[in-house]
Design a protein around this motif. Structure first.
Motif, PDB file in Angstrom:
ATOM      1  N   LEU A 170       7.087 -26.368  -3.252  1.00 39.42           N
ATOM      2  CA  LEU A 170       6.989 -25.494  -2.080  1.00 39.42           C
ATOM      3  C   LEU A 170       7.963 -25.954  -0.990  1.00 39.42           C
ATOM      4  CD1 LEU A 170       3.123 -25.079  -1.778  1.00 39.42           C
ATOM      5  CD2 LEU A 170       4.766 -23.414  -2.653  1.00 39.42           C
ATOM      6  N   PRO A 171       8.715 -25.036  -0.384  1.00 38.68           N
ATOM      7  CA  PRO A 171       9.654 -25.432   0.674  1.00 38.68           C
ATOM      8  C   PRO A 171       8.952 -25.813   1.982  1.00 38.68           C
ATOM      9  CG  PRO A 171       9.719 -23.059   0.375  1.00 38.68           C
ATOM     10  CD  PRO A 171       8.825 -23.618  -0.709  1.00 38.68           C
ATOM     11  N   ARG A 172       7.782 -25.223   2.233  1.00 39.56           N
ATOM     12  CA  ARG A 172       7.049 -25.506   3.479  1.00 39.56           C
ATOM     13  C   ARG A 172       5.561 -25.692   3.162  1.00 39.56           C
ATOM     14  NH1 ARG A 172       8.568 -20.580   7.002  1.00 39.56           N
ATOM     15  NH2 ARG A 172       8.358 -19.612   4.988  1.00 39.56           N
ATOM     16  N   PRO A 173       5.187 -26.834   2.637  1.00 42.05           N
ATOM     17  CA  PRO A 173       3.797 -27.039   2.212  1.00 42.05           C
ATOM     18  C   PRO A 173       2.820 -27.392   3.335  1.00 42.05           C
ATOM     19  CG  PRO A 173       5.089 -28.977   1.720  1.00 42.05           C
ATOM     20  CD  PRO A 173       6.046 -27.952   2.255  1.00 42.05           C
ATOM     21  N   ALA A 174       3.326 -27.602   4.541  1.00 46.43           N
ATOM     22  CA  ALA A 174       2.463 -27.986   5.664  1.00 46.43           C
ATOM     23  C   ALA A 174       2.231 -26.776   6.574  1.00 46.43           C
ATOM     24  CB  ALA A 174       3.094 -29.117   6.464  1.00 46.43           C
ATOM     25  N   LEU A 175       0.967 -26.552   6.939  1.00 49.31           N
ATOM     26  CA  LEU A 175       0.603 -25.415   7.778  1.00 49.31           C
ATOM     27  C   LEU A 175      -0.261 -25.890   8.940  1.00 49.31           C
ATOM     28  CD1 LEU A 175       0.395 -22.252   8.151  1.00 49.31           C
ATOM     29  CD2 LEU A 175      -1.774 -22.451   6.935  1.00 49.31           C
ATOM     30  N   ALA A 176       0.081 -25.422  10.130  1.00 47.97           N
ATOM     31  CA  ALA A 176      -0.730 -25.672  11.327  1.00 47.97           C
ATOM     32  C   ALA A 176      -1.051 -24.319  11.940  1.00 47.97           C
ATOM     33  CB  ALA A 176       0.030 -26.545  12.317  1.00 47.97           C
ATOM     34  N   GLN A 177      -2.321 -24.110  12.253  1.00 50.62           N
ATOM     35  CA  GLN A 177      -2.761 -22.822  12.798  1.00 50.62           C
ATOM     36  C   GLN A 177      -3.760 -23.084  13.921  1.00 50.62           C
ATOM     37  OE1 GLN A 177      -5.795 -20.307  10.755  1.00 50.62           O
ATOM     38  NE2 GLN A 177      -4.049 -18.927  10.519  1.00 50.62           N
ATOM     39  N   ALA A 178      -3.699 -22.257  14.954  1.00 52.83           N
ATOM     40  CA  ALA A 178      -4.666 -22.344  16.049  1.00 52.83           C
ATOM     41  C   ALA A 178      -5.169 -20.943  16.385  1.00 52.83           C
ATOM     42  CB  ALA A 178      -4.035 -22.967  17.289  1.00 52.83           C
ATOM     43  N   VAL A 179      -6.457 -20.853  16.631  1.00 59.75           N
ATOM     44  CA  VAL A 179      -7.079 -19.631  17.119  1.00 59.75           C
ATOM     45  C   VAL A 179      -7.785 -20.005  18.420  1.00 59.75           C
ATOM     46  CG1 VAL A 179      -8.729 -17.786  16.670  1.00 59.75           C
ATOM     47  CG2 VAL A 179      -7.378 -18.742  14.773  1.00 59.75           C
ATOM     48  N   VAL A 180      -7.380 -19.346  19.497  1.00 62.86           N
ATOM     49  CA  VAL A 180      -7.878 -19.671  20.835  1.00 62.86           C
ATOM     50  C   VAL A 180      -8.469 -18.412  21.463  1.00 62.86           C
ATOM     51  CG1 VAL A 180      -7.179 -20.438  23.145  1.00 62.86           C
ATOM     52  CG2 VAL A 180      -6.092 -21.429  21.109  1.00 62.86           C
ATOM     53  N   VAL A 181      -9.610 -18.563  22.128  1.00 62.26           N
ATOM     54  CA  VAL A 181     -10.157 -17.460  22.913  1.00 62.26           C
ATOM     55  C   VAL A 181      -9.859 -17.776  24.375  1.00 62.26           C
ATOM     56  CG1 VAL A 181     -12.198 -16.151  23.558  1.00 62.26           C
ATOM     57  CG2 VAL A 181     -11.929 -16.954  21.199  1.00 62.26           C
ATOM     58  N   LEU A 182      -9.010 -16.942  24.970  1.00 62.01           N
ATOM     59  CA  LEU A 182      -8.565 -17.120  26.344  1.00 62.01           C
ATOM     60  C   LEU A 182      -8.913 -15.853  27.106  1.00 62.01           C
ATOM     61  CD1 LEU A 182      -6.938 -18.612  28.553  1.00 62.01           C
ATOM     62  CD2 LEU A 182      -4.872 -17.622  27.549  1.00 62.01           C
ATOM     63  N   ASP A 183      -9.766 -15.982  28.102  1.00 59.72           N
ATOM     64  CA  ASP A 183     -10.232 -14.825  28.884  1.00 59.72           C
ATOM     65  C   ASP A 183     -10.768 -13.712  27.992  1.00 59.72           C
ATOM     66  OD1 ASP A 183     -10.071 -15.701  31.436  1.00 59.72           O
ATOM     67  OD2 ASP A 183      -8.234 -14.642  31.948  1.00 59.72           O
ATOM     68  N   GLY A 184     -11.493 -14.101  26.965  1.00 68.37           N
ATOM     69  CA  GLY A 184     -12.112 -13.133  26.072  1.00 68.37           C
ATOM     70  C   GLY A 184     -11.174 -12.522  25.047  1.00 68.37           C
TER      71      GLY A 184
END
Length: 100
Positions: free
Chosen positions: A53-67
């Motif tokens: 895999l060329p990009r085997p590392a994944l970083a993800q964020a899910v943020v609730v900001l002002d609803g």
């Protein structure tokens, strides 16, 4: 830096404590200038053990900001790089929310 709630993590593959700490710093940095209340932050860090895999590392964020739900993710050859890209993308989304 602004106060954000405790960050919930989900990890998959070989993710070190240092990488997790780097992700926490990156997300807090990305949200430092955000206006409004951050009520939820979830971060996923994943490393797939597949050398083809060329990009085997994944970083993800899910943020609730002002609803409103903001989501950013990045893939890269190494998790450190993915975390840096995630920081930039999350900061951009938070600034667009503020401007819009």
């Amino acid at each position: 830096m602004r106060e954000t709630p405790q960050i919930r993590f989900l990890t998959s593959g070989e993710v070190t404590a240092d990488e997790r700490a780097a992700a926490e710093r990156a997300v807090r940095s990305a949200l430092a200038d955000a206006r409004g209340a951050v009520t939820s932050v979830e971060v996923t860090l994943s490393v797939v053990a597949d050398a083809s895999l060329p990009r085997p590392a994944l970083a993800q964020a899910v943020v609730v900001l002002d609803g409103r739900r903001l989501r950013a993710q990045a893939a890269a050859p190494r998790l450190e790089e993915a975390i840096g890209l995630l920081r930039d993308r999350l900061a951009l989304r938070a600034s667009h929310l503020r401007a819009g």
